[in-house]
Structure formats: structure tokens, C-alpha cells
Design an enzyme around this catalytic site. Structure first.
Site, PDB file in Angstrom:
ATOM      1  N   ARG A  22     -52.259  14.886  61.667  1.00  0.00           N
ATOM      2  CA  ARG A  22     -51.616  15.706  62.751  1.00  0.00           C
ATOM      3  C   ARG A  22     -51.101  16.490  64.060  1.00  0.00           C
ATOM      4  NH1 ARG A  22     -46.531  15.892  59.534  1.00  0.00           N
ATOM      5  NH2 ARG A  22     -45.686  16.943  61.116  1.00  0.00           N
ATOM      6  N   HIS A  47     -70.520  15.321  58.069  1.00  0.00           N
ATOM      7  CA  HIS A  47     -71.239  14.591  58.820  1.00  0.00           C
ATOM      8  C   HIS A  47     -69.919  14.362  59.874  1.00  0.00           C
ATOM      9  CE1 HIS A  47     -73.141  10.394  58.311  1.00  0.00           C
ATOM     10  NE2 HIS A  47     -72.648  10.275  59.191  1.00  0.00           N
ATOM     11  N   ARG A  49     -69.342  11.976  63.118  1.00  0.00           N
ATOM     12  CA  ARG A  49     -69.398  10.456  63.854  1.00  0.00           C
ATOM     13  C   ARG A  49     -68.786  10.923  65.057  1.00  0.00           C
ATOM     14  NH1 ARG A  49     -68.850   9.925  58.429  1.00  0.00           N
ATOM     15  NH2 ARG A  49     -70.366   7.837  57.599  1.00  0.00           N
ATOM     16  N   GLU A  74     -74.891  16.415  57.761  1.00  0.00           N
ATOM     17  CA  GLU A  74     -75.359  14.840  58.026  1.00  0.00           C
ATOM     18  C   GLU A  74     -75.274  13.494  59.397  1.00  0.00           C
ATOM     19  OE1 GLU A  74     -74.261  14.344  53.033  1.00  0.00           O
ATOM     20  OE2 GLU A  74     -73.453  13.128  54.873  1.00  0.00           O
ATOM     21  N   THR A 105     -67.453   4.377  55.614  1.00  0.00           N
ATOM     22  CA  THR A 105     -69.212   5.442  55.292  1.00  0.00           C
ATOM     23  C   THR A 105     -69.941   5.442  55.397  1.00  0.00           C
ATOM     24  OG1 THR A 105     -68.938   6.775  53.391  1.00  0.00           O
ATOM     25  CG2 THR A 105     -68.765   4.869  53.070  1.00  0.00           C
ATOM     26  N   HIS A 195     -72.675  11.025  47.342  1.00  0.00           N
ATOM     27  CA  HIS A 195     -71.667   9.368  47.396  1.00  0.00           C
ATOM     28  C   HIS A 195     -71.360   9.241  46.378  1.00  0.00           C
ATOM     29  CE1 HIS A 195     -70.468   6.563  50.559  1.00  0.00           C
ATOM     30  NE2 HIS A 195     -70.132   6.056  49.872  1.00  0.00           N
ATOM     31  N   ASP A 196     -70.119   9.278  45.788  1.00  0.00           N
ATOM     32  CA  ASP A 196     -69.417   8.363  44.784  1.00  0.00           C
ATOM     33  C   ASP A 196     -69.232  10.190  43.829  1.00  0.00           C
ATOM     34  OD1 ASP A 196     -67.732   6.986  46.845  1.00  0.00           O
ATOM     35  OD2 ASP A 196     -68.977   5.249  45.897  1.00  0.00           O
ATOM     36  N   GLY A 218     -67.395  15.052  48.115  1.00  0.00           N
ATOM     37  CA  GLY A 218     -66.947  14.883  49.663  1.00  0.00           C
ATOM     38  C   GLY A 218     -65.482  14.456  48.896  1.00  0.00           C
TER      39      GLY A 218
END
Length: 242
Positions: A22, A47, A49, A74, A105, A195-196, A218
Site C-alpha cells: 500500500r 532477507h 533481495r 540472509e 522464496t 523454511h516452512d 517467518g
């Protein structure tokens, strides 16, 4: 397995994604990071990018004065801009992840044997600046051995395969992770994971990974917080990591 309590580092990328959707500053990433620590989490992970689609490079700089627990950044060290950002902000830890710029991801660990020279060189650069290094790896024994050669302080076990199989009822999916952790312990490498991981699987994972030092969570944690509340969910994770 008895061991010290594993630390919880909360990845706040999804907070930045929501903010960026937004424009403006709602939700306030810095306030959320401060609150997560106040609620008891022992670390903050980001992380960034190159396209800054969630965490912006300026966020990494601004968070430096907010994060008083473990600060974990990361990213892919093949991007010199990422390396320069880490050297500028000097987090507690840098986690090296081999994700392509267009990855939605992270989806694979390093081939630590094929990339050993590069990983050793970049690891030394960060360590010279008093930044702890963790290398993202699959639970493959050869990759753990390769990580040792690089001189890294820690590895981060890529846990998507475990999480997927565990969700299907396959508890044997933990086996390669346990074996990887045992080898890492023998080699003197610290063990992180991420991760997951979620409220559904974190306790089982923690109980079966000897000397797990830190998990970075996360997507699941933020999603669970939509229903249960951020403070409540942080403390639910901390209870499961005891």
C-alpha cells in the site's frame, strides 16, 4: 534429546511485503521488530533481495538501531550489493543463501563442494568483520562436510522437505536432518534451521535435532499471528522450543 533451548529468530519479510503493498509505513516494520523482541523472541531475521520487493536495503540499515537481540541478514553473496550492505550494517550473523533474483522464496541449499572456494573466500571476508557466518544447506552429509571446509561458523538446514512430508504424516522425514545434525556436531559446526517450520512441526523438529541453536521462522509465524495474535504466537513458539 536434552539440549539447551533453541533460539527463535523471527523473519519479518512478510511485514515488509504488507507495508509495501500500500505504500506508506503501515505496518511499521521497525515497531514490529521492536515488539517481537519485547514479546520474547531472541532474534530478528531479514532477507533483502535486489529488487527490494519486501525488505528494502534501507530497512536493513534502520533495523540496526532497533535489533538488540540476534540480527540475522540472509541473502545471496553473489550479489556484491548484498555483501556491501552486510559489511555496512554488521549484523550478528549473515546467512548465505544461493537464491536467484527471480525466486519467489529460497528453494535449495548450496553445493558446498562445487562452490567451496567462493564460499570460503566470502566467509573469511565476513568473519574478518566480526560477523558470524551460516551457510544454507540441504540435509546431505557431503554438503555438511563441504561446509566444514569453507570455515563457516554454522549451517542452516533447509527444512522445506521435512515440513512437507511431516504434514503428510511421515515422521521419518526427520531422519536425514538428524543425521546431518549429528555430523555437524562432530565437525564442530553450529546448527540453525529454517523454511516452512510452523507451530505444527517445530516441537518435533527441535526434539530430534541435537544441539539445534536457532530457527528462523517467518511465513508461518506471521500467518498464524493473523488468527492468534503476534505476541501469543511468539510465546507459543518459545514454549515449543524449550
Amino acid at each position: 534429546m536434552t539440549q539447551n533451548q533453541c533460539k527463535l529468530s523471527v523473519n519479518i519479510n512478510k511485514i515488509a511485503t504488507l507495508r509495501n503493498s500500500r505504500g506508506g509505513n503501515v505496518p511499521d516494520l521497525l515497531k514490529v521488530a521492536a515488539d517481537i523482541q519485547k514479546f520474547g523472541a531472541q532474534g530478528i531475521t531479514i532477507h533483502p533481495r535486489p529488487d527490494e520487493r519486501h525488505i528494502r536495503y534501507q530497512d536493513a540499515r534502520d533495523l540496526k538501531s532497533i535489533v538488540y537481540t540476534e540480527y540475522n541478514i540472509e541473502g545471496n553473496p553473489l550479489e556484491r550489493s548484498f555483501v556491501d550492505l552486510v559489511l555496512e550494517t554488521k549484523p550478528t550473523q549473515v546467512t548465505l543463501v544461493p537464491d536467484a533474483n527471480d525466486n519467489l522464496t529460497s528453494n535449495a541449499g548450496w553445493n558446498t563442494i562445487k562452490n567451496k572456494d567462493f564460499l570460503a573466500e566470502i566467509t573469511q571476508e565476513f568473519q574478518r568483520n566480526n560477523i558470524r557466518v551460516s551457510i544454507f544447506v540441504d540435509p546431505v552429509l557431503e554438503m555438511i562436510e563441504g561446509a566444514k571446509i569453507t570455515g563457516t561458523d554454522r549451517i542452516e538446514l533447509y527444512t522445506e522437505a521435512f515440513a512437507h512430508q511431516y504434514g503428510l504424516g511421515n515422521k521419518n522425514a526427520i531422519t536425514p536432518y538428524t543425521k546431518a545434525a549429528i555430523l555437524a556436531n562432530e565437525l564442530g559446526i553450529g546448527i540453525n534451521a529454517g523454511h516452512d517450520l510452523s507451530l505444527d512441526n517445530i516441537q518435533f523438529f527441535n526434539q530430534n535435532i541435537p544441539n539445534l541453536v536457532e530457527v528462523s521462522i517467518g511465513h508461518a509465524l506471521i500467518s498464524e499471528s493473523l488468527y492468534l495474535g503476534l505476541e501469543n504466537v511468539v510465546n507459543m513458539y518459545l514454549q515449543k522450543l524449550k
